[in-house]
Design a protein around this motif. Structure first.
Motif, PDB file in Angstrom:
ATOM      1  N   LEU A  70      -5.610   9.005  -6.916  1.00  0.00           N
ATOM      2  CA  LEU A  70      -6.429   8.386  -7.967  1.00  0.00           C
ATOM      3  C   LEU A  70      -7.842   8.960  -7.973  1.00  0.00           C
ATOM      4  O   LEU A  70      -8.428   9.191  -9.025  1.00  0.00           O
ATOM      5  N   GLN A  71      -8.394   9.170  -6.788  1.00  0.00           N
ATOM      6  CA  GLN A  71      -9.739   9.734  -6.729  1.00  0.00           C
ATOM      7  C   GLN A  71      -9.747  11.133  -7.344  1.00  0.00           C
ATOM      8  O   GLN A  71     -10.673  11.502  -8.066  1.00  0.00           O
ATOM      9  N   ALA A  72      -8.700  11.889  -7.069  1.00  0.00           N
ATOM     10  CA  ALA A  72      -8.618  13.241  -7.637  1.00  0.00           C
ATOM     11  C   ALA A  72      -8.427  13.184  -9.151  1.00  0.00           C
ATOM     12  O   ALA A  72      -9.099  13.905  -9.898  1.00  0.00           O
ATOM     13  N   HIS A 101     -10.111   3.295 -14.207  1.00  0.00           N
ATOM     14  CA  HIS A 101     -10.777   3.730 -12.982  1.00  0.00           C
ATOM     15  C   HIS A 101     -11.793   4.815 -13.330  1.00  0.00           C
ATOM     16  O   HIS A 101     -11.438   5.816 -13.951  1.00  0.00           O
ATOM     17  N   GLY A 156      -9.339   3.616  -2.406  1.00  0.00           N
ATOM     18  CA  GLY A 156      -7.898   3.544  -2.630  1.00  0.00           C
ATOM     19  C   GLY A 156      -7.362   2.129  -2.487  1.00  0.00           C
ATOM     20  O   GLY A 156      -6.644   1.630  -3.352  1.00  0.00           O
ATOM     21  N   LEU A 174     -13.610  17.231  -3.250  1.00  0.00           N
ATOM     22  CA  LEU A 174     -13.342  15.904  -3.767  1.00  0.00           C
ATOM     23  C   LEU A 174     -14.033  14.938  -2.830  1.00  0.00           C
ATOM     24  O   LEU A 174     -13.711  14.882  -1.650  1.00  0.00           O
ATOM     25  N   GLN A 182       0.841  -1.195   0.000  1.00  0.00           N
ATOM     26  CA  GLN A 182       0.000   0.000   0.000  1.00  0.00           C
ATOM     27  C   GLN A 182       0.874   1.242   0.000  1.00  0.00           C
ATOM     28  O   GLN A 182       1.869   1.312   0.697  1.00  0.00           O
ATOM     29  N   ARG A 183       0.474   2.196  -0.800  1.00  0.00           N
ATOM     30  CA  ARG A 183       1.128   3.505  -0.832  1.00  0.00           C
ATOM     31  C   ARG A 183       0.132   4.466  -0.253  1.00  0.00           C
ATOM     32  O   ARG A 183      -1.012   4.550  -0.718  1.00  0.00           O
ATOM     33  N   GLU A 222      -1.759   6.981  -2.699  1.00  0.00           N
ATOM     34  CA  GLU A 222      -2.239   6.518  -4.007  1.00  0.00           C
ATOM     35  C   GLU A 222      -3.765   6.647  -4.149  1.00  0.00           C
ATOM     36  O   GLU A 222      -4.265   7.093  -5.187  1.00  0.00           O
ATOM     37  N   GLY A 223      -4.478   6.268  -3.107  1.00  0.00           N
ATOM     38  CA  GLY A 223      -5.939   6.303  -3.183  1.00  0.00           C
ATOM     39  C   GLY A 223      -6.479   7.704  -3.402  1.00  0.00           C
ATOM     40  O   GLY A 223      -7.302   7.941  -4.287  1.00  0.00           O
ATOM     41  N   LEU A 224      -5.992   8.637  -2.608  1.00  0.00           N
ATOM     42  CA  LEU A 224      -6.473  10.023  -2.724  1.00  0.00           C
ATOM     43  C   LEU A 224      -6.130  10.597  -4.096  1.00  0.00           C
ATOM     44  O   LEU A 224      -6.961  11.247  -4.740  1.00  0.00           O
ATOM     45  N   GLN A 245      -5.814  -0.320  -5.483  1.00  0.00           N
ATOM     46  CA  GLN A 245      -4.461  -0.859  -5.402  1.00  0.00           C
ATOM     47  C   GLN A 245      -4.496  -2.378  -5.574  1.00  0.00           C
ATOM     48  O   GLN A 245      -3.647  -2.964  -6.256  1.00  0.00           O
TER      49      GLN A 245
END
Lengths: 353, 353
Positions: free
Chosen positions: A90-92, B106, B87, B80, A82-83, A86-88, B91
């Motif tokens: 990607l959502q943006a 995505h 996230g 957002l 997990q990074r 990364e999730g935030l 991943q």
């Protein structure tokens, strides 16, 4: 002489942008004299057709890829690397690309995967994406080198990369401001947790360290090696490093954690050992993630304008893809951060509240 | 009679799978008598060519899309909308798709975006993806309805969806087990935070409530309306709901938070009011996110096998796309969860440690 775009060639040859494109794509459709004029202009300007230019000839995919460098290859065992960010991100990016009618492709890139690079560059050479946003820690990341060599359209996110388009936070200023704030409100021994990945320090952390050093100097505080502590980017690491720190006779009075997740481990370790926050040790995170207002005590942190950076990176990539921004016209923007002060540095002595 | 696949047609007509595909794609290449036999079999079976079958004729894209239903349209202002699980799931899907040489797209889908649906289905009709993994809260989500009507290959993730392929957690069993554990170790008034999105309860939460109700009955504890508390899926909401709960004369002795992020807000509110955890009130989260071991006190939580569910959903989608799994052969698997006991429910009275 820098890299030329097909716009430069068009100007030099006195023809339209589209005619140059036609020569690159379907030379047989262009009158011989016009073609020869354009080819002469290309030679004069040492023009090399790039993939950015090629994408003007191909039907654009209206897709971009976000590629995240992850330290180790995931999935050998049953694990998942997990990074934190990364999730935030990607959502943006999904939000911004969708607003512009673009499709977002998500890839992870592991240095120890022998086919990883070719699978990613295949996305571009097969015209499945128009360009790539790269999330890497190190300037010598092989993916960046390959994209540069092949002149693929790309933008680097979060890493100051000479010669490439990039969107970065003002990391030096962020830490400089945090240290100055801590020093002005009474801290004298400020510990710097320098984040590493795969045991290497990154340019981003080097920038932060510069801010730390310069703010200490300005405040008349010594730079002490024993207060510079390595950690990785996990809560576990923050917890472990803090416990080691507390075993020393000479405790610091403040900790700058590498990010908020590291700070969660720091707060936990201090609590486990009965050290009051902020009474005995003050704590600052980085990222201002949504949980930071709900830690005990709530966490002072540094916030970057993530959505604004994402919009800039996307807009830049589209310009590169469309050929309106060439390699001579680098888009490199530093985005200022903001210190969000909460209870973990509260200087009133109200302590745990 | 259920939906037929081209394999059924092939069996009925006594020809190969590929010949049926050829009739659908290039009928002129098939001998007239063979074609008529196959067309008769299609009529007999009421066969309708689906996109799943079409994808056998087209060059497959070897891409899938993960589409997340987000409650409100993001980006009106500068906001957002964050989904807590997005996230981690991305991943995991990026890791699994990459291992199989697939590309991951995505997308986010907002009900109040008039063009949202057509942009997503366009991905399939333009053959940019072979299939879709849908992350939705409600069975009446218009995206699911459209995918069903158009016979697009899709799998639902995290929502038990009659008539569709789906991967779900055993939500009822998860809460049943947690309540039974709390009751057996002394809790008598267990508060259930029922998560809602856009003010609606979801089938997932209804399942959890069933587990709550059945475990209370088994333990001989009353089902009290005042202990069923609505909240959304944020720490803010957990914090607010807990403060309201503490203003009542009759406090509960345990709280089942809707997820870990909600639990962070619960722990914070209890701390703000000086209520001891687990001494006075015990707390259980859901998801077992990476920060849960580092809350104060560390959080008891419920863990689902995310990576295993992702692998199952991906493998199922590939089967649907390749035509080896038809709509009569639904893949619907419930994955068991695991209760991870930490200090927030420690029954020893060691309290804050």
């Amino acid at each position: 002489m820098g890299q030329m775009t097909i716009k430069d060639v068009a100007r030099r040859a006195g023809v339209s942008f589209q005619t140059v494109s036609l020569v690159l794509n379907h030379p047989e459709k262009v009158a011989r004299t016009t073609r020869e004029t354009i080819e002469a202009a290309m030679r004069d300007l040492e023009f090399v057709p790039s993939l950015a230019a090629r994408s003007l000839r191909k039907k654009p995919s209206r897709s971009i890829a976000c590629v995240f460098a992850v330290g180790a290859r995931p999935g050998d065992a049953d694990g998942l690397v997990q990074r934190a960010d990364e999730g935030l991100l990607l959502q943006a990016f999904a939000t911004v690309t969708d607003q512009h009618g673009y499709t977002l492709i998500h890839r992870r890139w592991c240095r120890d995967d022998p086919d990883g690079l070719s699978r990613i560059t295949g996305l571009v050479s097969e015209a499945r994406v128009d360009g790539i946003v790269v999330f890497a820690d190190q300037r010598d990341d092989p993916l960046i080198g390959l994209l540069q060599a092949k002149r693929f359209p790309f933008v680097v996110f979060g890493l100051d990369m000479p010669g490439a388009h990039c969107a970065v936070r003002a990391e030096r200023d962020a830490i400089y401001e945090a240290v100055r704030y801590l020093a002005r409100t009474g801290s004298r021994s400020i510990c710097f947790f320098k984040g590493e990945r795969d045991g290497r320090r990154t340019p981003t952390v080097a920038e932060r360290f510069r801010g730390y050093r310069e703010a200490l100097a300005e405040a008349g505080l010594p730079l002490r090696d024993d207060l510079v502590v390595p950690c990785d980017w996990t809560s576990e690491s923050g917890h472990r490093a803090t416990l080691r720190l507390l075993d020393r006779p000479d405790r610091p009075d403040a900790i700058l954690a590498a990010d908020d997740r590291v700070a969660f481990g720091v707060l936990k370790a201090l609590h486990d050992r009965g050290v009051r926050v902020p009474g005995a040790i003050r704590v600052v995170g980085f990222d201002n993630c949504v949980q930071s207002a709900f830690t005990i005590p709530s966490l002072t942190s540094i916030e970057g304008p993530t959505l604004e950076m994402v919009r800039f990176a996307f807009a830049t990539l589209v310009e590169v893809v469309e050929g309106t921004r060439g390699p001579d016209d680098l888009a490199q923007r530093q985005f200022p951060t903001r210190l969000v002060v909460r209870d973990s540095t509260g200087s009133t002595g109200r302590a745990q509240l």
